[in-house]
Design a protein around this motif. Sequence first.
Motif, PDB file in Angstrom:
ATOM      1  N   LYS A  38     -25.457   6.612  -8.024  1.00  0.00           N
ATOM      2  CA  LYS A  38     -26.192   5.519  -8.665  1.00  0.00           C
ATOM      3  C   LYS A  38     -25.500   4.206  -8.339  1.00  0.00           C
ATOM      4  N   LEU A  39     -26.309   3.211  -7.993  1.00  0.00           N
ATOM      5  CA  LEU A  39     -25.764   1.904  -7.644  1.00  0.00           C
ATOM      6  C   LEU A  39     -25.654   1.038  -8.899  1.00  0.00           C
ATOM      7  N   VAL A  40     -24.458   0.495  -9.143  1.00  0.00           N
ATOM      8  CA  VAL A  40     -24.235  -0.382 -10.291  1.00  0.00           C
ATOM      9  C   VAL A  40     -23.506  -1.627  -9.808  1.00  0.00           C
ATOM     10  N   THR A  41     -23.374  -2.585 -10.698  1.00  0.00           N
ATOM     11  CA  THR A  41     -22.632  -3.809 -10.388  1.00  0.00           C
ATOM     12  C   THR A  41     -21.433  -3.909 -11.308  1.00  0.00           C
ATOM     13  N   LEU A  42     -20.256  -3.925 -10.724  1.00  0.00           N
ATOM     14  CA  LEU A  42     -19.020  -4.054 -11.500  1.00  0.00           C
ATOM     15  C   LEU A  42     -18.815  -5.511 -11.889  1.00  0.00           C
ATOM     16  N   ASP A  43     -18.298  -5.732 -13.073  1.00  0.00           N
ATOM     17  CA  ASP A  43     -18.025  -7.107 -13.512  1.00  0.00           C
ATOM     18  C   ASP A  43     -16.972  -7.760 -12.620  1.00  0.00           C
ATOM     19  N   SER A  44     -15.910  -6.995 -12.304  1.00  0.00           N
ATOM     20  CA  SER A  44     -14.842  -7.563 -11.480  1.00  0.00           C
ATOM     21  C   SER A  44     -14.031  -6.453 -10.828  1.00  0.00           C
ATOM     22  N   VAL A  45     -13.475  -6.782  -9.672  1.00  0.00           N
ATOM     23  CA  VAL A  45     -12.518  -5.920  -8.964  1.00  0.00           C
ATOM     24  C   VAL A  45     -11.370  -6.826  -8.530  1.00  0.00           C
ATOM     25  N   ARG A  46     -10.138  -6.421  -8.862  1.00  0.00           N
ATOM     26  CA  ARG A  46      -8.986  -7.284  -8.552  1.00  0.00           C
ATOM     27  C   ARG A  46      -7.858  -6.479  -7.954  1.00  0.00           C
ATOM     28  N   ILE A  47      -7.274  -7.053  -6.894  1.00  0.00           N
ATOM     29  CA  ILE A  47      -6.017  -6.552  -6.328  1.00  0.00           C
ATOM     30  C   ILE A  47      -5.054  -7.724  -6.340  1.00  0.00           C
ATOM     31  N   GLY A  48      -3.958  -7.591  -7.068  1.00  0.00           N
ATOM     32  CA  GLY A  48      -3.037  -8.719  -7.167  1.00  0.00           C
ATOM     33  C   GLY A  48      -3.754  -9.934  -7.731  1.00  0.00           C
ATOM     34  N   LYS A  49      -3.700 -11.039  -7.002  1.00  0.00           N
ATOM     35  CA  LYS A  49      -4.377 -12.256  -7.461  1.00  0.00           C
ATOM     36  C   LYS A  49      -5.793 -12.387  -6.899  1.00  0.00           C
ATOM     37  N   PHE A  50      -6.215 -11.421  -6.070  1.00  0.00           N
ATOM     38  CA  PHE A  50      -7.499 -11.517  -5.396  1.00  0.00           C
ATOM     39  C   PHE A  50      -8.570 -10.814  -6.216  1.00  0.00           C
ATOM     40  N   LYS A  51      -9.399 -11.605  -6.845  1.00  0.00           N
ATOM     41  CA  LYS A  51     -10.414 -11.085  -7.751  1.00  0.00           C
ATOM     42  C   LYS A  51     -11.808 -11.431  -7.237  1.00  0.00           C
ATOM     43  N   ALA A  52     -12.666 -10.440  -7.226  1.00  0.00           N
ATOM     44  CA  ALA A  52     -14.072 -10.649  -6.872  1.00  0.00           C
ATOM     45  C   ALA A  52     -14.927 -10.211  -8.050  1.00  0.00           C
ATOM     46  N   GLU A  53     -15.959 -10.962  -8.339  1.00  0.00           N
ATOM     47  CA  GLU A  53     -16.847 -10.649  -9.448  1.00  0.00           C
ATOM     48  C   GLU A  53     -18.198 -10.180  -8.931  1.00  0.00           C
ATOM     49  N   LYS A  54     -18.888  -9.428  -9.783  1.00  0.00           N
ATOM     50  CA  LYS A  54     -20.219  -8.897  -9.459  1.00  0.00           C
ATOM     51  C   LYS A  54     -20.172  -8.125  -8.136  1.00  0.00           C
ATOM     52  N   LEU A 114       0.840  -1.194   0.000  1.00  0.00           N
ATOM     53  CA  LEU A 114       0.000   0.000   0.000  1.00  0.00           C
ATOM     54  C   LEU A 114       0.880   1.251   0.000  1.00  0.00           C
ATOM     55  N   ARG A 115       0.337   2.308  -0.552  1.00  0.00           N
ATOM     56  CA  ARG A 115       1.013   3.605  -0.501  1.00  0.00           C
ATOM     57  C   ARG A 115       0.286   4.476   0.506  1.00  0.00           C
ATOM     58  N   ARG A 116       1.042   5.018   1.455  1.00  0.00           N
ATOM     59  CA  ARG A 116       0.416   5.847   2.494  1.00  0.00           C
ATOM     60  C   ARG A 116       0.546   7.320   2.137  1.00  0.00           C
ATOM     61  N   GLU A 117      -0.553   8.031   2.310  1.00  0.00           N
ATOM     62  CA  GLU A 117      -0.562   9.473   2.123  1.00  0.00           C
ATOM     63  C   GLU A 117      -1.416  10.063   3.235  1.00  0.00           C
ATOM     64  N   GLY A 118      -0.761  10.693   4.194  1.00  0.00           N
ATOM     65  CA  GLY A 118      -1.478  11.164   5.372  1.00  0.00           C
ATOM     66  C   GLY A 118      -2.004   9.989   6.163  1.00  0.00           C
ATOM     67  N   ASN A 119      -3.317   9.991   6.426  1.00  0.00           N
ATOM     68  CA  ASN A 119      -3.947   8.877   7.148  1.00  0.00           C
ATOM     69  C   ASN A 119      -4.601   7.865   6.220  1.00  0.00           C
ATOM     70  N   SER A 120      -4.380   8.024   4.934  1.00  0.00           N
ATOM     71  CA  SER A 120      -5.012   7.129   3.960  1.00  0.00           C
ATOM     72  C   SER A 120      -4.008   6.155   3.365  1.00  0.00           C
ATOM     73  N   TYR A 121      -4.502   4.958   3.025  1.00  0.00           N
ATOM     74  CA  TYR A 121      -3.687   3.935   2.385  1.00  0.00           C
ATOM     75  C   TYR A 121      -4.258   3.656   0.995  1.00  0.00           C
ATOM     76  N   TYR A 122      -3.388   3.695  -0.004  1.00  0.00           N
ATOM     77  CA  TYR A 122      -3.816   3.505  -1.387  1.00  0.00           C
ATOM     78  C   TYR A 122      -3.346   2.154  -1.917  1.00  0.00           C
ATOM     79  N   ALA A 123      -4.255   1.447  -2.567  1.00  0.00           N
ATOM     80  CA  ALA A 123      -3.924   0.178  -3.217  1.00  0.00           C
ATOM     81  C   ALA A 123      -4.140   0.326  -4.722  1.00  0.00           C
ATOM     82  N   THR A 124      -3.373  -0.432  -5.489  1.00  0.00           N
ATOM     83  CA  THR A 124      -3.541  -0.441  -6.941  1.00  0.00           C
ATOM     84  C   THR A 124      -4.590  -1.484  -7.290  1.00  0.00           C
ATOM     85  N   VAL A 125      -5.688  -1.037  -7.889  1.00  0.00           N
ATOM     86  CA  VAL A 125      -6.862  -1.885  -8.115  1.00  0.00           C
ATOM     87  C   VAL A 125      -7.215  -1.873  -9.597  1.00  0.00           C
TER      88      VAL A 125
END
Length: 399
Positions: free
Chosen positions: A309-325, A245-256
Amino acid sequence: MAALLRIGVFSAALFGTVLSGPILLGTRGVAAPPSEGKPEKPTTPEAAAREKLSEKGIRVSHAGLSLVDEKELARALNEANTLKRKLVTAAREQQGAEGEIEDLQAALRLRLQDSVALNTQLTNVRNNPVAYNQIVAEINANNGAMRLIDQQQQECKKNLDVVRKKANGAQETYVAQIAEIRTLVDKLSQRYKDLKEDADAQKALAEWNQAANTSLEIKPSSYFLSSIKKLQVLEKTVDSEKIPLRREGNSYYATVVVNGKQPQEMVVDTGASSVVLPYNVAMECGVKPDDSSIPVEATIADGSKVKAKLVTLDSVRIGKFKAEKVECAVLPEGAKNAPTLLGMTYLSRFKFSIDGTELVLSQIVDDHASPKPKKARATKSTRKPRKIEAQQAPSEPGS
């Protein structure tokens, strides 16, 4: 005499005419121009069989056979090795930047110890003006050195954020390349299986074996088998549950990676009930809400409330961890400075915690056990917007 002159002039004129006219040559010894139209068909049984196999995507020689698409696999593996070297370089730069900060922190601790010791000495020499003034001067110099170290730390932290972002990007690109190679390998494996059952391919190979006096059969080539082993080695290098993760202030950023598009930096926010995308980021990821999308009320970082507006993403992945819908709230165009949040609709699919500057993910939850996403309505929704918390809170360890 005049007759002889007339004959000579006539002959010269005739000779000049012949020389000035087109020169006609015979065809003997002169190469004929290439014929136009379709290329000639193979003239030997061996060549004919090779052409049939080529139409099936098979490259054949006396040494063996392979799939034409294995060239693409070779290029992908070479690219993976290049990306791996870039990742190693970026990781070393990050370690170097972290080492500089550790050195400055160690120097600051020593200065703080000196400060405590000098202040103790100061209390013991209050009746000695010379010694008192000398120690005060040392304290002031020590305080100045601590301020300088603190300034250097701030600069180094800014540099570390840049270097860490670069390393995270290199990691993501590398992981994506490995995933692409795995997809290609699986595709080629299936192709070999299909060709083994393909009667036309088997017939063409039999014709080749007879013409070339070989005994080849359709099976994975030695190069393809060695490439699978190379891929397995590469996959082990990304088989990690710790996401930098990359820290900036009190926030942590991940590449997604959202919907398999360009990687995005998102704030890991355990206080956000949903993944939240600003409108422009959603467009980049191919997500466009419409009138059928369910309206929600989102609270953003500055405390203001907006209609999302609420939508459904096909997929979200960080590294090898992928979640669908994955359920996601898309903010309106007016929410210009809203952050991109990685909320609980993704994080709840895993057991997770934050350890320093690493997001630890483990035990992927079966998608069938997770709540099913709501289906979008075919007509404009008349439901009252429900609230969704999307506050950007400091990322605390959670599970």
